[in-house]
Scaffold this motif. Structure first.
Motif, PDB file in Angstrom:
ATOM      1  N   LYS A 112      48.748  33.566  43.845  1.00 40.79           N
ATOM      2  CA  LYS A 112      48.757  34.286  42.570  1.00 40.79           C
ATOM      3  C   LYS A 112      47.813  35.478  42.626  1.00 40.79           C
ATOM      4  N   ALA A 113      46.652  35.304  43.269  1.00 43.67           N
ATOM      5  CA  ALA A 113      45.685  36.387  43.392  1.00 43.67           C
ATOM      6  C   ALA A 113      46.271  37.552  44.195  1.00 43.67           C
ATOM      7  N   VAL A 114      46.944  37.236  45.293  1.00 43.74           N
ATOM      8  CA  VAL A 114      47.566  38.273  46.124  1.00 43.74           C
ATOM      9  C   VAL A 114      48.666  38.994  45.341  1.00 43.74           C
ATOM     10  N   ASP A 115      49.457  38.239  44.591  1.00 46.39           N
ATOM     11  CA  ASP A 115      50.523  38.839  43.771  1.00 46.39           C
ATOM     12  C   ASP A 115      49.940  39.800  42.729  1.00 46.39           C
ATOM     13  N   LEU A 116      48.798  39.420  42.144  1.00 45.74           N
ATOM     14  CA  LEU A 116      48.148  40.299  41.167  1.00 45.74           C
ATOM     15  C   LEU A 116      47.716  41.612  41.816  1.00 45.74           C
ATOM     16  N   LEU A 117      47.210  41.534  43.041  1.00 46.35           N
ATOM     17  CA  LEU A 117      46.801  42.741  43.758  1.00 46.35           C
ATOM     18  C   LEU A 117      47.993  43.657  44.017  1.00 46.35           C
ATOM     19  N   ILE A 118      49.105  43.065  44.405  1.00 43.22           N
ATOM     20  CA  ILE A 118      50.293  43.848  44.744  1.00 43.22           C
ATOM     21  C   ILE A 118      50.893  44.531  43.516  1.00 43.22           C
ATOM     22  N   LYS A 119      50.893  43.838  42.392  1.00 50.42           N
ATOM     23  CA  LYS A 119      51.541  44.350  41.189  1.00 50.42           C
ATOM     24  C   LYS A 119      50.659  45.309  40.381  1.00 50.42           C
ATOM     25  N   ALA A 195      44.593  43.716  30.317  1.00 51.75           N
ATOM     26  CA  ALA A 195      44.517  43.714  31.781  1.00 51.75           C
ATOM     27  C   ALA A 195      44.565  42.287  32.324  1.00 51.75           C
ATOM     28  N   LYS A 196      45.051  42.154  33.553  1.00 55.51           N
ATOM     29  CA  LYS A 196      45.015  40.881  34.249  1.00 55.51           C
ATOM     30  C   LYS A 196      43.615  40.676  34.836  1.00 55.51           C
ATOM     31  N   ILE A 197      43.215  39.406  34.967  1.00 53.94           N
ATOM     32  CA  ILE A 197      41.870  39.082  35.438  1.00 53.94           C
ATOM     33  C   ILE A 197      41.938  38.139  36.639  1.00 53.94           C
ATOM     34  N   LEU A 198      41.250  38.516  37.708  1.00 50.41           N
ATOM     35  CA  LEU A 198      41.054  37.639  38.861  1.00 50.41           C
ATOM     36  C   LEU A 198      39.565  37.366  38.967  1.00 50.41           C
ATOM     37  N   THR A 199      39.175  36.096  38.988  1.00 47.60           N
ATOM     38  CA  THR A 199      37.751  35.757  39.074  1.00 47.60           C
ATOM     39  C   THR A 199      37.415  35.128  40.417  1.00 47.60           C
ATOM     40  N   ILE A 200      36.213  35.432  40.896  1.00 45.68           N
ATOM     41  CA  ILE A 200      35.702  34.852  42.135  1.00 45.68           C
ATOM     42  C   ILE A 200      34.305  34.332  41.838  1.00 45.68           C
ATOM     43  N   SER A 209      35.251  32.060  34.884  1.00 47.78           N
ATOM     44  CA  SER A 209      36.482  31.523  35.471  1.00 47.78           C
ATOM     45  C   SER A 209      37.530  31.219  34.409  1.00 47.78           C
ATOM     46  N   GLN A 210      37.091  30.810  33.230  1.00 48.67           N
ATOM     47  CA  GLN A 210      38.028  30.483  32.163  1.00 48.67           C
ATOM     48  C   GLN A 210      38.820  31.702  31.690  1.00 48.67           C
ATOM     49  N   LEU A 211      38.329  32.904  31.987  1.00 48.29           N
ATOM     50  CA  LEU A 211      39.033  34.126  31.603  1.00 48.29           C
ATOM     51  C   LEU A 211      40.106  34.514  32.611  1.00 48.29           C
ATOM     52  N   GLY A 212      40.098  33.900  33.795  1.00 53.34           N
ATOM     53  CA  GLY A 212      40.944  34.335  34.893  1.00 53.34           C
ATOM     54  C   GLY A 212      42.415  33.972  34.763  1.00 53.34           C
ATOM     55  N   ASP A 213      43.280  34.929  35.105  1.00 57.39           N
ATOM     56  CA  ASP A 213      44.707  34.639  35.293  1.00 57.39           C
ATOM     57  C   ASP A 213      44.890  33.966  36.642  1.00 57.39           C
ATOM     58  N   ALA A 214      43.975  34.240  37.556  1.00 56.54           N
ATOM     59  CA  ALA A 214      43.886  33.549  38.840  1.00 56.54           C
ATOM     60  C   ALA A 214      42.405  33.407  39.158  1.00 56.54           C
ATOM     61  N   VAL A 233      28.031  35.867  51.820  1.00 54.98           N
ATOM     62  CA  VAL A 233      28.978  35.632  52.910  1.00 54.98           C
ATOM     63  C   VAL A 233      30.220  34.912  52.406  1.00 54.98           C
ATOM     64  N   SER A 234      30.024  33.946  51.507  1.00 54.38           N
ATOM     65  CA  SER A 234      31.178  33.229  50.951  1.00 54.38           C
ATOM     66  C   SER A 234      32.063  34.165  50.138  1.00 54.38           C
ATOM     67  N   GLN A 235      31.446  35.125  49.434  1.00 54.66           N
ATOM     68  CA  GLN A 235      32.219  36.119  48.682  1.00 54.66           C
ATOM     69  C   GLN A 235      32.976  37.047  49.630  1.00 54.66           C
ATOM     70  N   LEU A 236      32.317  37.477  50.704  1.00 57.39           N
ATOM     71  CA  LEU A 236      32.938  38.411  51.645  1.00 57.39           C
ATOM     72  C   LEU A 236      34.033  37.742  52.470  1.00 57.39           C
ATOM     73  N   TYR A 237      33.904  36.451  52.684  1.00 62.22           N
ATOM     74  CA  TYR A 237      34.982  35.714  53.341  1.00 62.22           C
ATOM     75  C   TYR A 237      36.263  35.813  52.517  1.00 62.22           C
ATOM     76  N   LEU A 238      36.149  35.624  51.200  1.00 61.03           N
ATOM     77  CA  LEU A 238      37.323  35.731  50.335  1.00 61.03           C
ATOM     78  C   LEU A 238      37.836  37.170  50.271  1.00 61.03           C
ATOM     79  N   CYS A 239      36.939  38.138  50.418  1.00 64.20           N
ATOM     80  CA  CYS A 239      37.343  39.545  50.485  1.00 64.20           C
ATOM     81  C   CYS A 239      38.300  39.747  51.655  1.00 64.20           C
ATOM     82  N   ASP A 240      37.944  39.196  52.820  1.00 65.13           N
ATOM     83  CA  ASP A 240      38.775  39.331  54.012  1.00 65.13           C
ATOM     84  C   ASP A 240      40.082  38.560  53.867  1.00 65.13           C
ATOM     85  N   VAL A 241      40.011  37.370  53.278  1.00 66.52           N
ATOM     86  CA  VAL A 241      41.211  36.557  53.065  1.00 66.52           C
ATOM     87  C   VAL A 241      42.214  37.305  52.178  1.00 66.52           C
ATOM     88  N   LEU A 242      41.720  37.877  51.081  1.00 67.95           N
ATOM     89  CA  LEU A 242      42.593  38.622  50.172  1.00 67.95           C
ATOM     90  C   LEU A 242      43.172  39.863  50.849  1.00 67.95           C
TER      91      LEU A 242
END
Length: 270
Positions: A112-119, A195-200, A209-214, A233-242
């Motif tokens: 869902k997070a990737v789809d939000l980025l694409i759209k 706006a759509k919201i993605l939380t990390i 997190s309760q505000l997040g669409d993903a 580092v944990s945040q940047l790992y998700l940066c690379d994954v996304l």
């Protein structure tokens, strides 16, 4: 098998309340070790029966057994990082931050997070403090795959951006704790604008997190407090994954983009 592995392994068999409970324990394991049954049920807005049922489903004899196992996992980790040199301890801490965050990835939430980025028409990254620095790193990293974003770390500017957003825009809120008021206020205003919201964040039950669409979850646990290198580092790992997920889903020729950028940079050398 540690707690997070057991939780992920059984997640499809858990109720919504049990999943909420599991996410809380994963991100508050140090506190849970010292919690009473009532304190945990109060903190997660569940019942004592839900906590006990959850423990049984994951293979623990009860809540006390869960706390003992969490404490043993904690002690085992602390012993491991004390062995060898201080630089080995540092490496172990950072590697563990990545491994634990990987275990917390929910495939549906990631998709869902990737789809939000694409759209998204426009993408903004909101964060303050250390999370603000991570937001800037996201901006620079994603530029390498042709994903243009804007990282804003000033809460006053964030809130102004938030009032101007529309339904095709995406805001990514980054906060380890999930309780950063400035970030929460900006995300809330952005959501009000459509706006759509993605939380990390580290806490899926947090206000942010309760505000997040993903929602994606980082893992810092007791080995990495807020503002630590492990947390970033944990945040940047998700940066690379996304980034990788976006490039794959959008069929981005990242190598071509990198080569073009490298050529432009090299031309600035003297």
């Amino acid at each position: 098998m540690d707690f997070i592995e057991k939780f992920r392994d059984q997640q499809n068999k858990l109720t919504k309340s049990e999943i909420k409970l599991g996410n809380y324990i994963a991100s508050h394991n140090r506190e849970v070790i010292y919690d009473t049954l009532k304190a945990l049920s109060d903190n997660t807005k569940t019942s004592d029966a839900t906590v006990l049922r959850f423990c049984k489903k994951l293979g623990y004899d009860g809540f006390s057994d869960l706390k003992i196992k969490l404490a043993q996992e904690s002690i085992g980790f602390n012993q491991n990082i004390k062995k060898g040199t201080y630089y080995h301890a540092s490496a172990s801490s950072l590697v563990n931050a990545i491994n634990q965050t990987e275990k917390l990835i929910n495939k549906k939430s990631l998709k869902k997070a990737v789809d939000l980025l694409i759209k998204a028409r426009n993408i903004y990254l909101f964060g303050v403090g250390h999370s603000g620095e991570s937001a800037k790193d996201y901006e620079k990293t994603w530029m390498r795959i042709g994903l243009i974003t804007h990282a804003e770390t000033d809460p006053h500017i964030q809130i102004q951006f938030a009032t101007l957003l529309e339904k095709n825009d995406l805001v990514i809120g980054i906060s380890l704790s999930g309780h950063t008021k400035d970030t929460f206020d900006s995300l809330k205003e952005a959501k009000k604008s459509g706006a759509k919201i993605l939380t990390i964040s580290n806490d899926l039950s947090s206000p942010i997190s309760q505000l997040g669409d993903a929602c994606l979850q980082t893992a810092v646990g007791e080995f990495a407090n807020i503002g630590s290198v492990s947390g970033q580092v944990s945040q940047l790992y998700l940066c690379d994954v996304l980034a990788r997920g976006y490039a794959k889903k959008a069929h981005i020729d990242s190598q071509n983009i990198t080569e073009r950028a490298l050529k432009a940079v090299m031309e600035k050398s003297i």
